[in-house]
Enzyme design. Sequence first.
Site, mmCIF file in Angstrom:
data_model
loop_
_atom_site.group_PDB
_atom_site.id
_atom_site.type_symbol
_atom_site.label_atom_id
_atom_site.label_comp_id
_atom_site.label_asym_id
_atom_site.label_seq_id
_atom_site.Cartn_x
_atom_site.Cartn_y
_atom_site.Cartn_z
ATOM 1 N N LYS A 135 -8.270 48.910 61.767
ATOM 2 C CA LYS A 135 -8.250 47.585 62.418
ATOM 3 C C LYS A 135 -9.631 46.925 62.313
ATOM 4 O O LYS A 135 -9.752 45.773 61.908
ATOM 5 C CB LYS A 135 -7.871 47.724 63.878
ATOM 6 C CG LYS A 135 -8.196 46.506 64.747
ATOM 7 C CD LYS A 135 -7.775 46.663 66.184
ATOM 8 C CE LYS A 135 -8.783 47.290 67.077
ATOM 9 N NZ LYS A 135 -9.844 46.433 67.587
ATOM 10 N N ASN A 136 -10.680 47.669 62.673
ATOM 11 C CA ASN A 136 -12.005 47.054 62.787
ATOM 12 C C ASN A 136 -12.660 46.782 61.437
ATOM 13 O O ASN A 136 -13.623 46.034 61.359
ATOM 14 C CB ASN A 136 -12.905 47.901 63.689
ATOM 15 C CG ASN A 136 -12.399 47.858 65.136
ATOM 16 O OD1 ASN A 136 -11.584 46.994 65.478
ATOM 17 N ND2 ASN A 136 -12.834 48.785 65.944
ATOM 18 N N CYS A 184 -14.947 40.900 77.920
ATOM 19 C CA CYS A 184 -13.600 41.465 77.946
ATOM 20 C C CYS A 184 -13.624 42.598 78.966
ATOM 21 O O CYS A 184 -14.570 42.796 79.692
ATOM 22 C CB CYS A 184 -13.184 41.930 76.564
ATOM 23 S SG CYS A 184 -13.992 43.414 76.098
ATOM 24 N N ARG A 223 -20.270 41.872 76.436
ATOM 25 C CA ARG A 223 -20.148 41.611 75.000
ATOM 26 C C ARG A 223 -21.004 40.421 74.517
ATOM 27 O O ARG A 223 -20.504 39.424 74.041
ATOM 28 C CB ARG A 223 -18.681 41.398 74.617
ATOM 29 C CG ARG A 223 -17.671 42.379 75.154
ATOM 30 C CD ARG A 223 -17.798 43.801 74.662
ATOM 31 N NE ARG A 223 -17.504 43.990 73.268
ATOM 32 C CZ ARG A 223 -16.277 44.193 72.772
ATOM 33 N NH1 ARG A 223 -15.255 44.160 73.566
ATOM 34 N NH2 ARG A 223 -16.099 44.407 71.484
ATOM 35 N N ASP A 234 -26.060 37.685 71.167
ATOM 36 C CA ASP A 234 -27.423 37.230 70.868
ATOM 37 C C ASP A 234 -27.943 37.735 69.524
ATOM 38 O O ASP A 234 -28.673 37.035 68.819
ATOM 39 C CB ASP A 234 -28.384 37.648 71.987
ATOM 40 C CG ASP A 234 -28.339 39.160 72.213
ATOM 41 O OD1 ASP A 234 -27.253 39.680 72.564
ATOM 42 O OD2 ASP A 234 -29.360 39.825 71.996
ATOM 43 N N ASP A 282 -15.040 54.233 71.200
ATOM 44 C CA ASP A 282 -13.602 53.912 71.154
ATOM 45 C C ASP A 282 -12.727 55.150 71.347
ATOM 46 O O ASP A 282 -11.509 55.028 71.470
ATOM 47 C CB ASP A 282 -13.238 53.240 69.827
ATOM 48 C CG ASP A 282 -13.808 51.839 69.756
ATOM 49 O OD1 ASP A 282 -13.772 51.237 68.665
ATOM 50 O OD2 ASP A 282 -14.309 51.357 70.783
ATOM 51 N N ILE A 291 -22.528 52.860 75.450
ATOM 52 C CA ILE A 291 -22.413 51.625 74.666
ATOM 53 C C ILE A 291 -21.978 50.451 75.529
ATOM 54 O O ILE A 291 -22.581 49.377 75.502
ATOM 55 C CB ILE A 291 -21.408 51.809 73.495
ATOM 56 C CG1 ILE A 291 -21.750 53.040 72.649
ATOM 57 C CG2 ILE A 291 -21.320 50.528 72.665
ATOM 58 C CD1 ILE A 291 -23.029 52.941 71.850
ATOM 59 N N ARG A 342 -1.857 45.758 69.983
ATOM 60 C CA ARG A 342 -2.823 44.960 69.228
ATOM 61 C C ARG A 342 -3.603 45.829 68.253
ATOM 62 O O ARG A 342 -4.183 45.362 67.293
ATOM 63 C CB ARG A 342 -3.835 44.322 70.191
ATOM 64 C CG ARG A 342 -3.333 43.176 70.970
ATOM 65 C CD ARG A 342 -4.390 42.634 71.876
ATOM 66 N NE ARG A 342 -5.712 42.671 71.262
ATOM 67 C CZ ARG A 342 -6.824 42.322 71.925
ATOM 68 N NH1 ARG A 342 -6.748 41.939 73.173
ATOM 69 N NH2 ARG A 342 -8.003 42.358 71.329
HETATM 70 C C1 EPZ Z 1 -17.040 46.715 67.693
HETATM 71 O O1 EPZ Z 1 -17.250 45.791 68.747
HETATM 72 C C2 EPZ Z 1 -15.597 47.141 67.800
HETATM 73 N N1 EPZ Z 1 -14.731 45.984 67.638
HETATM 74 C C3 EPZ Z 1 -15.340 47.797 69.146
HETATM 75 O O2 EPZ Z 1 -14.006 48.298 69.119
HETATM 76 C C4 EPZ Z 1 -16.279 48.995 69.292
HETATM 77 O O3 EPZ Z 1 -16.097 49.566 70.565
HETATM 78 C C5 EPZ Z 1 -17.725 48.533 69.119
HETATM 79 O O4 EPZ Z 1 -17.870 47.867 67.846
HETATM 80 C C6 EPZ Z 1 -18.710 49.691 69.161
HETATM 81 O O5 EPZ Z 1 -18.420 50.586 68.140
HETATM 82 C C7 EPZ Z 1 -14.506 45.527 66.390
HETATM 83 O O6 EPZ Z 1 -15.017 46.056 65.419
HETATM 84 C C8 EPZ Z 1 -13.559 44.356 66.278
HETATM 85 P P1 EPZ Z 1 -21.186 46.056 69.112
HETATM 86 P P2 EPZ Z 1 -18.618 44.912 68.773
HETATM 87 O O7 EPZ Z 1 -21.686 44.710 68.735
HETATM 88 O O8 EPZ Z 1 -19.004 44.592 67.383
HETATM 89 C C9 EPZ Z 1 -24.411 45.141 72.481
HETATM 90 C C10 EPZ Z 1 -11.833 48.609 69.842
HETATM 91 O O9 EPZ Z 1 -11.412 49.282 70.794
HETATM 92 N N2 EPZ Z 1 -24.629 43.867 71.764
HETATM 93 O O10 EPZ Z 1 -21.450 47.214 68.210
HETATM 94 O O11 EPZ Z 1 -18.450 43.799 69.746
HETATM 95 C C11 EPZ Z 1 -23.049 45.172 73.161
HETATM 96 O O12 EPZ Z 1 -23.140 44.597 74.445
HETATM 97 C C12 EPZ Z 1 -13.053 47.740 70.032
HETATM 98 O O13 EPZ Z 1 -11.347 48.619 68.680
HETATM 99 C C13 EPZ Z 1 -25.667 43.037 72.178
HETATM 100 O O14 EPZ Z 1 -26.400 43.341 73.113
HETATM 101 O O15 EPZ Z 1 -19.629 45.986 69.372
HETATM 102 C C14 EPZ Z 1 -22.754 46.654 73.239
HETATM 103 O O16 EPZ Z 1 -23.396 47.191 74.373
HETATM 104 C C15 EPZ Z 1 -13.525 47.735 71.480
HETATM 105 N N3 EPZ Z 1 -25.865 41.861 71.517
HETATM 106 C C16 EPZ Z 1 -23.420 47.224 71.987
HETATM 107 O O17 EPZ Z 1 -24.342 46.211 71.532
HETATM 108 C C17 EPZ Z 1 -25.093 41.479 70.455
HETATM 109 O O18 EPZ Z 1 -25.338 40.406 69.867
HETATM 110 C C18 EPZ Z 1 -22.469 47.552 70.844
HETATM 111 O O19 EPZ Z 1 -21.720 46.389 70.599
HETATM 112 C C19 EPZ Z 1 -24.053 42.351 70.046
HETATM 113 C C20 EPZ Z 1 -23.840 43.544 70.713
#
Ligand code: EPZ
Length: 432
Positions: A22-23, A117, A122, A125, A305, A327, A397
């Site tokens: 999916k991702n 969410c 999420r 920045d 995840d 995370i 989903r």
């Molecule tokens: C991806 O989300 C996945 N979603 C998530 O899967 C997964 O849990 C996550 O990566 C971590 O592996 C998709 O790929 C569609 P991140 P993403 O940016 O990209 C912080 C599922 O169940 N952060 O790696 O949104 C954030 O707050 C979903 O399939 C910032 O601070 O995750 C978090 O603490 C849920 N600033 C950490 O980084 C930013 O600009 C990791 O978030 C971006 C992120």
Amino acid sequence: MEQYIIKGGQPLVGEVSISGYKNAALGIIAAAVMTDETVKIENVPDIGDIDILLQALVDIGAKVDRINRNTIKINASKISTVDVDFDYVRKIRASYYLLGALLGKYKSSKVALPGGCNIGSRPIDQHIKGFEALGAKVKIEHGMICAETENLAGAHIYFDCSSVGATINVMLAACLAEGQTILENSSKEPHVVDVANFLNSMGANIKGAGTDVIRIKGVPKLHGSEYSIIPDQIEAGTFMFAAAATKGNILIKNVIPKHLEAFTAKLLEIGAQVEEFDDAVRVKADKRLGNTHVKTLVYPGFLTDMQPQMTTLLAISKGTSIVTESIFENRFKYVDELTRMGASIKVEGNTAIIEGVEKLTGASVTAPDLRGGVALVMAGLMAEGYTIVENIEFIERGYERFEHKMQQLGALIAKVDSTDMKAIKKFKLKVS
Ligand code: EPZ
């Protein structure tokens, strides 16, 4: 409203084939708009999130043909707008990949700001930091992120935190920027690598994906491609843990064992058996499993995840276990539901302390999010008696034909309408 009804206690036995990731698919489908030529993508999971993103592409003028359940063709030569409506982003955050893809191709894009969410705030920045470093002016107004520039120029970008979304989004835009871009502190997840491989198949010049330094040489344009998406490591992990949780014996096919190493290591540690093949793993357990400590980390660590599935498995293990979620700040909402099934888990901040109990008992529970929901189904499969899981649209989903795959493994599970008492009665008669 549809729900799952489950009769627990049945070991999962047999074979299951894993769908596309999916991702990875979400990033790859967004990337497909970066060329005016046709792109054919195979092994696309047939799930709700993909349908919503494909609808967003159609809405901005791309042509989308579904060749079969898991194969699509996309042609984005007739895109008429770079504005992606809030409705799509509200439904799936990953629509924001269109920000990087459209900015890269049209030097302008406007995508609704994704909300938080159920698992945390999420922020985005780091995405914005990357786009600005490439020369885009980014502003947020009326709930939309607007990014535009005369031209994108390569830059040396150091992400303040490891972010899958920011790595993919900025990589998309940088592909068509002039000159070289270096992304430091990049995410190393397999889906980041899959999106990079797809972009390279379209003529991009990306090196280092899968390491924390990705080097991108901008190219003037991208061409069409045929590509097949990697298997979903989280779906695979979920079935691995379900096998162990039900003392079953499952052959999980169409996987990349390397992507599952953190899950395999934990299963072996608590006494399950895991056998690896080229593109499959077999998981079995024939006794009560032991306890362990887990901290979720970025890849190749134990992925967030899979945290709800791990906690649920440990709920009936011998001894005390600790699961730390490093995370996201709010990813234990499903624990309250597990407690209703007899689990003994105390959540303190981002840590869950799990006292293993002998058994769980079936109850009516509500899925709080995608992975928490699938963990509650796992709990229902482990529990004595009947479990009803509501809000199953979260699960649908992210997991293709979920209850069918579980039924093929002998799970006593059915999808029924919550008001259809006849269907619920019929299920109970059938499984009793
Ligand atoms: C991806 O989300 C996945 N979603 C998530 O899967 C997964 O849990 C996550 O990566 C971590 O592996 C998709 O790929 C569609 P991140 P993403 O940016 O990209 C912080 C599922 O169940 N952060 O790696 O949104 C954030 O707050 C979903 O399939 C910032 O601070 O995750 C978090 O603490 C849920 N600033 C950490 O980084 C930013 O600009 C990791 O978030 C971006 C992120």
